[in-house]
Scaffold this motif. Sequence first.
Motif, mmCIF file in Angstrom:
data_model
loop_
_atom_site.group_PDB
_atom_site.id
_atom_site.type_symbol
_atom_site.label_atom_id
_atom_site.label_comp_id
_atom_site.label_asym_id
_atom_site.label_seq_id
_atom_site.Cartn_x
_atom_site.Cartn_y
_atom_site.Cartn_z
ATOM 1 N N ALA A 1 0.832 -1.210 0.000
ATOM 2 C CA ALA A 1 0.000 0.000 0.000
ATOM 3 C C ALA A 1 0.867 1.261 0.000
ATOM 4 O O ALA A 1 0.590 2.217 -0.732
ATOM 5 C CB ALA A 1 -0.938 0.004 1.211
ATOM 6 N N SER A 2 1.929 1.263 0.791
ATOM 7 C CA SER A 2 2.805 2.431 0.862
ATOM 8 C C SER A 2 3.546 2.663 -0.451
ATOM 9 O O SER A 2 3.636 3.789 -0.934
ATOM 10 C CB SER A 2 3.814 2.268 1.997
ATOM 11 O OG SER A 2 3.151 2.270 3.233
ATOM 12 N N LEU A 3 4.072 1.582 -1.039
ATOM 13 C CA LEU A 3 4.777 1.720 -2.318
ATOM 14 C C LEU A 3 3.832 2.170 -3.421
ATOM 15 O O LEU A 3 4.160 3.048 -4.223
ATOM 16 C CB LEU A 3 5.450 0.400 -2.703
ATOM 17 C CG LEU A 3 6.661 -0.007 -1.865
ATOM 18 C CD1 LEU A 3 7.105 -1.414 -2.246
ATOM 19 C CD2 LEU A 3 7.799 0.973 -2.032
ATOM 20 N N SER A 4 2.650 1.568 -3.465
ATOM 21 C CA SER A 4 1.669 1.926 -4.480
ATOM 22 C C SER A 4 1.261 3.391 -4.332
ATOM 23 O O SER A 4 1.159 4.128 -5.313
ATOM 24 C CB SER A 4 0.442 1.015 -4.369
ATOM 25 O OG SER A 4 -0.527 1.357 -5.320
ATOM 26 N N HIS A 5 1.051 3.830 -3.101
ATOM 27 C CA HIS A 5 0.693 5.226 -2.841
ATOM 28 C C HIS A 5 1.823 6.143 -3.294
ATOM 29 O O HIS A 5 1.586 7.164 -3.941
ATOM 30 C CB HIS A 5 0.403 5.426 -1.358
ATOM 31 C CG HIS A 5 -0.044 6.811 -1.026
ATOM 32 N ND1 HIS A 5 0.842 7.817 -0.722
ATOM 33 C CD2 HIS A 5 -1.278 7.361 -0.964
ATOM 34 C CE1 HIS A 5 0.173 8.922 -0.470
ATOM 35 N NE2 HIS A 5 -1.112 8.682 -0.615
ATOM 36 N N GLY A 6 3.055 5.773 -2.981
ATOM 37 C CA GLY A 6 4.204 6.584 -3.370
ATOM 38 C C GLY A 6 4.383 6.687 -4.876
ATOM 39 O O GLY A 6 4.875 7.690 -5.387
ATOM 40 N N LEU A 7 3.982 5.647 -5.597
ATOM 41 C CA LEU A 7 4.073 5.672 -7.058
ATOM 42 C C LEU A 7 2.961 6.508 -7.691
ATOM 43 O O LEU A 7 3.123 7.026 -8.791
ATOM 44 C CB LEU A 7 4.016 4.249 -7.621
ATOM 45 C CG LEU A 7 5.243 3.378 -7.339
ATOM 46 C CD1 LEU A 7 4.942 1.917 -7.664
ATOM 47 C CD2 LEU A 7 6.444 3.872 -8.124
ATOM 48 N N ARG A 8 1.835 6.649 -6.998
ATOM 49 C CA ARG A 8 0.689 7.365 -7.570
ATOM 50 C C ARG A 8 0.549 8.798 -7.100
ATOM 51 O O ARG A 8 -0.116 9.599 -7.750
ATOM 52 C CB ARG A 8 -0.608 6.613 -7.242
ATOM 53 C CG ARG A 8 -0.715 5.292 -7.974
ATOM 54 C CD ARG A 8 -2.010 4.575 -7.655
ATOM 55 N NE ARG A 8 -1.969 4.124 -6.262
ATOM 56 C CZ ARG A 8 -2.954 4.293 -5.389
ATOM 57 N NH1 ARG A 8 -4.065 4.882 -5.737
ATOM 58 N NH2 ARG A 8 -2.847 3.857 -4.157
ATOM 59 N N TYR A 9 1.149 9.142 -5.954
ATOM 60 C CA TYR A 9 0.954 10.471 -5.383
ATOM 61 C C TYR A 9 2.279 11.112 -5.002
ATOM 62 O O TYR A 9 3.222 10.441 -4.614
ATOM 63 C CB TYR A 9 0.066 10.396 -4.125
ATOM 64 C CG TYR A 9 -1.349 10.014 -4.451
ATOM 65 C CD1 TYR A 9 -2.296 10.990 -4.712
ATOM 66 C CD2 TYR A 9 -1.727 8.683 -4.519
ATOM 67 C CE1 TYR A 9 -3.595 10.647 -5.030
ATOM 68 C CE2 TYR A 9 -3.033 8.331 -4.846
ATOM 69 C CZ TYR A 9 -3.948 9.320 -5.096
ATOM 70 O OH TYR A 9 -5.229 8.979 -5.416
ATOM 71 N N ASP A 10 2.317 12.441 -5.103
ATOM 72 C CA ASP A 10 3.419 13.243 -4.607
ATOM 73 C C ASP A 10 2.818 14.095 -3.500
ATOM 74 O O ASP A 10 2.218 15.141 -3.752
ATOM 75 C CB ASP A 10 3.987 14.113 -5.725
ATOM 76 C CG ASP A 10 5.131 14.993 -5.260
ATOM 77 O OD1 ASP A 10 5.656 14.757 -4.155
ATOM 78 O OD2 ASP A 10 5.487 15.924 -5.994
#
Length: 81
Positions: free
Chosen positions: A19-28
């Motif tokens: 979840a953290s990696l996916s969030h980091g890839l989709r949001y700044d």
Amino acid sequence: MVQDSPPDLRPASLEEIEASLSHGLRYDGRRKVHTADEMMARITAERLVAYLQSCGYVILRRAGSPAPSTSTHRHPHTDAG
């Protein structure tokens, strides 16, 4: 002096890491990054987690840390100022 792990840390679950990696890839921060769509971010995060797990990495997380949020709603405890 180096301590093995402070008392407020615990191993992060695979789902939390994904979840953290996916969030980091989709949001700044709170702003959506339009260079990576959700499916690609999820697949990339899953593959990264599988690779890190196979290499023996252990990722720690502070106890009680909130999961990343994609909500655009104001946090109820934030000062409206």
